[in-house]
Design a protein around this motif. Sequence first.
Motif, PDB file in Angstrom:
ATOM      1  N   ILE A  12       0.854  -1.187   0.000  1.00  0.00           N
ATOM      2  CA  ILE A  12       0.000   0.000   0.000  1.00  0.00           C
ATOM      3  C   ILE A  12       0.892   1.241   0.000  1.00  0.00           C
ATOM      4  CG2 ILE A  12      -1.737   1.310   1.274  1.00  0.00           C
ATOM      5  CD1 ILE A  12      -2.819  -1.260   0.091  1.00  0.00           C
ATOM      6  N   ILE A  13       0.605   2.180  -0.912  1.00  0.00           N
ATOM      7  CA  ILE A  13       1.313   3.455  -0.963  1.00  0.00           C
ATOM      8  C   ILE A  13       0.376   4.544  -0.431  1.00  0.00           C
ATOM      9  CG2 ILE A  13       2.517   5.142  -2.395  1.00  0.00           C
ATOM     10  CD1 ILE A  13       3.912   2.447  -2.232  1.00  0.00           C
ATOM     11  N   LYS A  14       0.850   5.268   0.573  1.00  0.00           N
ATOM     12  CA  LYS A  14       0.038   6.320   1.172  1.00  0.00           C
ATOM     13  C   LYS A  14       0.583   7.696   0.783  1.00  0.00           C
ATOM     14  CE  LYS A  14      -1.402   3.525   5.121  1.00  0.00           C
ATOM     15  NZ  LYS A  14      -1.583   3.454   6.599  1.00  0.00           N
ATOM     16  N   PRO A  15      -0.256   8.740   0.874  1.00  0.00           N
ATOM     17  CA  PRO A  15       0.220  10.094   0.565  1.00  0.00           C
ATOM     18  C   PRO A  15       1.390  10.475   1.463  1.00  0.00           C
ATOM     19  CG  PRO A  15      -2.178  10.057   0.733  1.00  0.00           C
ATOM     20  CD  PRO A  15      -1.690   8.725   1.226  1.00  0.00           C
ATOM     21  N   SER A  16       2.318  11.220   0.916  1.00  0.00           N
ATOM     22  CA  SER A  16       3.491  11.620   1.693  1.00  0.00           C
ATOM     23  C   SER A  16       3.150  12.664   2.749  1.00  0.00           C
ATOM     24  CB  SER A  16       4.575  12.164   0.756  1.00  0.00           C
ATOM     25  OG  SER A  16       4.086  13.243  -0.015  1.00  0.00           O
ATOM     26  N   SER A  17       2.036  13.358   2.583  1.00  0.00           N
ATOM     27  CA  SER A  17       1.565  14.322   3.587  1.00  0.00           C
ATOM     28  C   SER A  17       0.107  14.042   3.886  1.00  0.00           C
ATOM     29  CB  SER A  17       1.726  15.760   3.090  1.00  0.00           C
ATOM     30  OG  SER A  17       3.080  16.056   2.821  1.00  0.00           O
ATOM     31  N   PRO A  18      -0.330  14.179   5.140  1.00  0.00           N
ATOM     32  CA  PRO A  18      -1.721  13.867   5.491  1.00  0.00           C
ATOM     33  C   PRO A  18      -2.709  14.853   4.884  1.00  0.00           C
ATOM     34  CG  PRO A  18      -0.597  14.875   7.346  1.00  0.00           C
ATOM     35  CD  PRO A  18       0.459  14.617   6.310  1.00  0.00           C
ATOM     36  N   THR A  19      -3.891  14.361   4.585  1.00  0.00           N
ATOM     37  CA  THR A  19      -4.960  15.218   4.068  1.00  0.00           C
ATOM     38  C   THR A  19      -5.555  16.032   5.207  1.00  0.00           C
ATOM     39  OG1 THR A  19      -5.476  13.617   2.333  1.00  0.00           O
ATOM     40  CG2 THR A  19      -7.191  15.214   2.892  1.00  0.00           C
ATOM     41  N   PRO A  20      -5.681  17.359   5.058  1.00  0.00           N
ATOM     42  CA  PRO A  20      -6.270  18.185   6.119  1.00  0.00           C
ATOM     43  C   PRO A  20      -7.703  17.748   6.450  1.00  0.00           C
ATOM     44  CG  PRO A  20      -5.191  19.556   4.462  1.00  0.00           C
ATOM     45  CD  PRO A  20      -5.219  18.159   3.912  1.00  0.00           C
ATOM     46  N   ASN A  21      -8.086  17.881   7.683  1.00  0.00           N
ATOM     47  CA  ASN A  21      -9.416  17.446   8.132  1.00  0.00           C
ATOM     48  C   ASN A  21     -10.564  18.022   7.320  1.00  0.00           C
ATOM     49  OD1 ASN A  21      -8.551  15.667  10.139  1.00  0.00           O
ATOM     50  ND2 ASN A  21      -8.377  17.309  11.668  1.00  0.00           N
ATOM     51  N   PRO A  22     -10.539  19.301   6.932  1.00  0.00           N
ATOM     52  CA  PRO A  22     -11.674  19.842   6.156  1.00  0.00           C
ATOM     53  C   PRO A  22     -11.865  19.178   4.790  1.00  0.00           C
ATOM     54  CG  PRO A  22     -10.369  21.620   7.111  1.00  0.00           C
ATOM     55  CD  PRO A  22      -9.582  20.361   7.300  1.00  0.00           C
ATOM     56  N   LEU A  23     -10.868  18.450   4.306  1.00  0.00           N
ATOM     57  CA  LEU A  23     -10.956  17.832   2.980  1.00  0.00           C
ATOM     58  C   LEU A  23     -11.231  16.330   3.035  1.00  0.00           C
ATOM     59  CD1 LEU A  23      -7.902  19.577   1.240  1.00  0.00           C
ATOM     60  CD2 LEU A  23     -10.304  20.287   1.224  1.00  0.00           C
ATOM     61  N   ARG A  24     -11.557  15.823   4.197  1.00  0.00           N
ATOM     62  CA  ARG A  24     -11.637  14.369   4.354  1.00  0.00           C
ATOM     63  C   ARG A  24     -12.972  13.765   3.919  1.00  0.00           C
ATOM     64  NH1 ARG A  24      -7.985  11.156   7.682  1.00  0.00           N
ATOM     65  NH2 ARG A  24      -5.998  12.272   7.591  1.00  0.00           N
ATOM     66  N   HIS A  25     -13.902  14.587   3.495  1.00  0.00           N
ATOM     67  CA  HIS A  25     -15.206  14.092   3.013  1.00  0.00           C
ATOM     68  C   HIS A  25     -15.405  14.647   1.597  1.00  0.00           C
ATOM     69  CE1 HIS A  25     -19.284  12.445   3.804  1.00  0.00           C
ATOM     70  NE2 HIS A  25     -19.633  13.328   2.882  1.00  0.00           N
ATOM     71  N   TYR A  26     -15.136  13.809   0.587  1.00  0.00           N
ATOM     72  CA  TYR A  26     -15.207  14.243  -0.808  1.00  0.00           C
ATOM     73  C   TYR A  26     -16.515  13.756  -1.424  1.00  0.00           C
ATOM     74  CZ  TYR A  26     -14.038  14.525  -5.806  1.00  0.00           C
ATOM     75  OH  TYR A  26     -14.040  14.790  -7.148  1.00  0.00           O
ATOM     76  N   LYS A  27     -17.394  14.676  -1.790  1.00  0.00           N
ATOM     77  CA  LYS A  27     -18.685  14.320  -2.356  1.00  0.00           C
ATOM     78  C   LYS A  27     -18.555  13.899  -3.810  1.00  0.00           C
ATOM     79  CE  LYS A  27     -21.933  17.157   0.316  1.00  0.00           C
ATOM     80  NZ  LYS A  27     -22.964  18.223   0.190  1.00  0.00           N
ATOM     81  N   LEU A  28     -19.283  12.846  -4.182  1.00  0.00           N
ATOM     82  CA  LEU A  28     -19.415  12.491  -5.585  1.00  0.00           C
ATOM     83  C   LEU A  28     -20.458  13.400  -6.224  1.00  0.00           C
ATOM     84  CD1 LEU A  28     -19.453   8.574  -5.465  1.00  0.00           C
ATOM     85  CD2 LEU A  28     -17.513  10.095  -5.793  1.00  0.00           C
ATOM     86  N   SER A  29     -20.219  13.816  -7.445  1.00  0.00           N
ATOM     87  CA  SER A  29     -21.170  14.643  -8.161  1.00  0.00           C
ATOM     88  C   SER A  29     -22.281  13.773  -8.740  1.00  0.00           C
ATOM     89  CB  SER A  29     -20.474  15.401  -9.289  1.00  0.00           C
ATOM     90  OG  SER A  29     -20.131  14.510 -10.336  1.00  0.00           O
ATOM     91  N   PHE A  30     -23.309  14.414  -9.294  1.00  0.00           N
ATOM     92  CA  PHE A  30     -24.367  13.691  -9.987  1.00  0.00           C
ATOM     93  C   PHE A  30     -23.790  12.875 -11.143  1.00  0.00           C
ATOM     94  CE2 PHE A  30     -27.090  14.090 -13.838  1.00  0.00           C
ATOM     95  CZ  PHE A  30     -28.013  13.107 -13.519  1.00  0.00           C
TER      96      PHE A  30
END
Length: 468
Positions: A12-30
Amino acid sequence: MNVQVEVISKEIIKPSSPTPNPLRHYKLSFLDQISPPLYTSVVLFYEFNRETQPTITETSKHLKKSLGEVLTLFYPLAGRVKIHDHFVECNDEGISYLEAQVTNYRLHDVLNNLVPDELNKFIPFALDEHIANEFALGVQLNMFDCGGFAIGLCISHKLADGLSMLMFTKTWAAIARGETDEAKIGRPQFVSATLFPPKEITGYDSRAGITKNKVTKRFVFDASTIEDLRAKYTDLQKNEKHPSRVETLLAFMWRRIVGATKADHDDDNKMHRVIYTVNLRPRIEPPLPHYSFGNICRISLTAPLLGKSSSWDDEDQESCYGMVRRVREALSKVDKDMKTLQHGGEHLRVMDRLAQSSSTGEVVTSSYTSLCQFPVYDIDFGWGRPTWVGLPPLPINDLILFLDTKEAGGIEAYVTLSEEVMTKFESDPFLRRRVSMSWFGSAADSSLIRQPALLNHVTKFIPKSSRL
């Protein structure tokens, strides 16, 4: 051929920097919601042209480091897709990364004999595989004993269209090369759900059309062949805009497929139409950058064409140009329908009617998409440009997919049909005399070979095409 690819490691390859908390819920579009639950993919083949060739460990280390860095920009791809809840949990759990060894062929041998279905061995997931583990992205590094390698990449179609997949790959390669210029790296913009808000959808089956009962073959058309066809259609255009090379080849290919689809007992009144994917980025006001991420595309369809409207047994120019005109008319409606599309309801109704007419057999529908003019041969990870770029076949029947050849002006057409229709299609005399041979061989039957293609490098692309 039967190329053997043995997976030798998984991680498993993970991001080199953590994702900020405000961006942790990514909505799918229609548009993400209604996209089929499968993977889109690409395989890039590279040859080392230096005296010293890196080992698989050195190559993999270089790719994994840059992969971790690019995942910090494309953070939804390192999360977990919650399809039924219409969002991605951007928790940085990482992507699947495989290393594999090609055990029985050299790179040159594979490229001289490869057929499209063999490309599935170079990617980490089956394209119609249920995303049980909710991975949005997978990468597979395939090493050849001769020192060449192939990078196979799969992205969930629930998150990304073809342009998004290629722009991710291009950005990853730029980071791997050590680029620091922001313009060359191309940071993604995540605006899809804002433009096309998610909706509660009932009764719509996004898996419709997915099948394993098909065969895919690759047909190569060189620049001179396409220009010759363009000249034929241009003679008929009067005061209209000349057809593009993609419009030209689509008209030619569709005509051949309609002829192959018609059975001896077919009713002359049976209708045929083509649907195609349109890139909405340049059509939105104001236009979106080409690195806007998501499924920012929609389908458009031609008006049904009656089978008896022309003879499918000759290469009549006027009927082929009539197909080009129908495509243009359908594209002009996309601009007018943009606001309606953003509300979503009418687009769903169109897709439902499309599915119903196809299921009853009253209309024979072919699907088309184009990746032409996208910068596939500019994807350089630090060892030079690709020797060849291939597209593993999607599990969708009656599909035409275009991709530029490495030779400037040529087009590779991946055609997916039922076995019976494919047999008739590839025996079409007008197709046989137009298909050319690429320098690494053709997946079409050798009897279709017309002339060798040249090895000119494709010119650098600035995205302008309106189609995916």
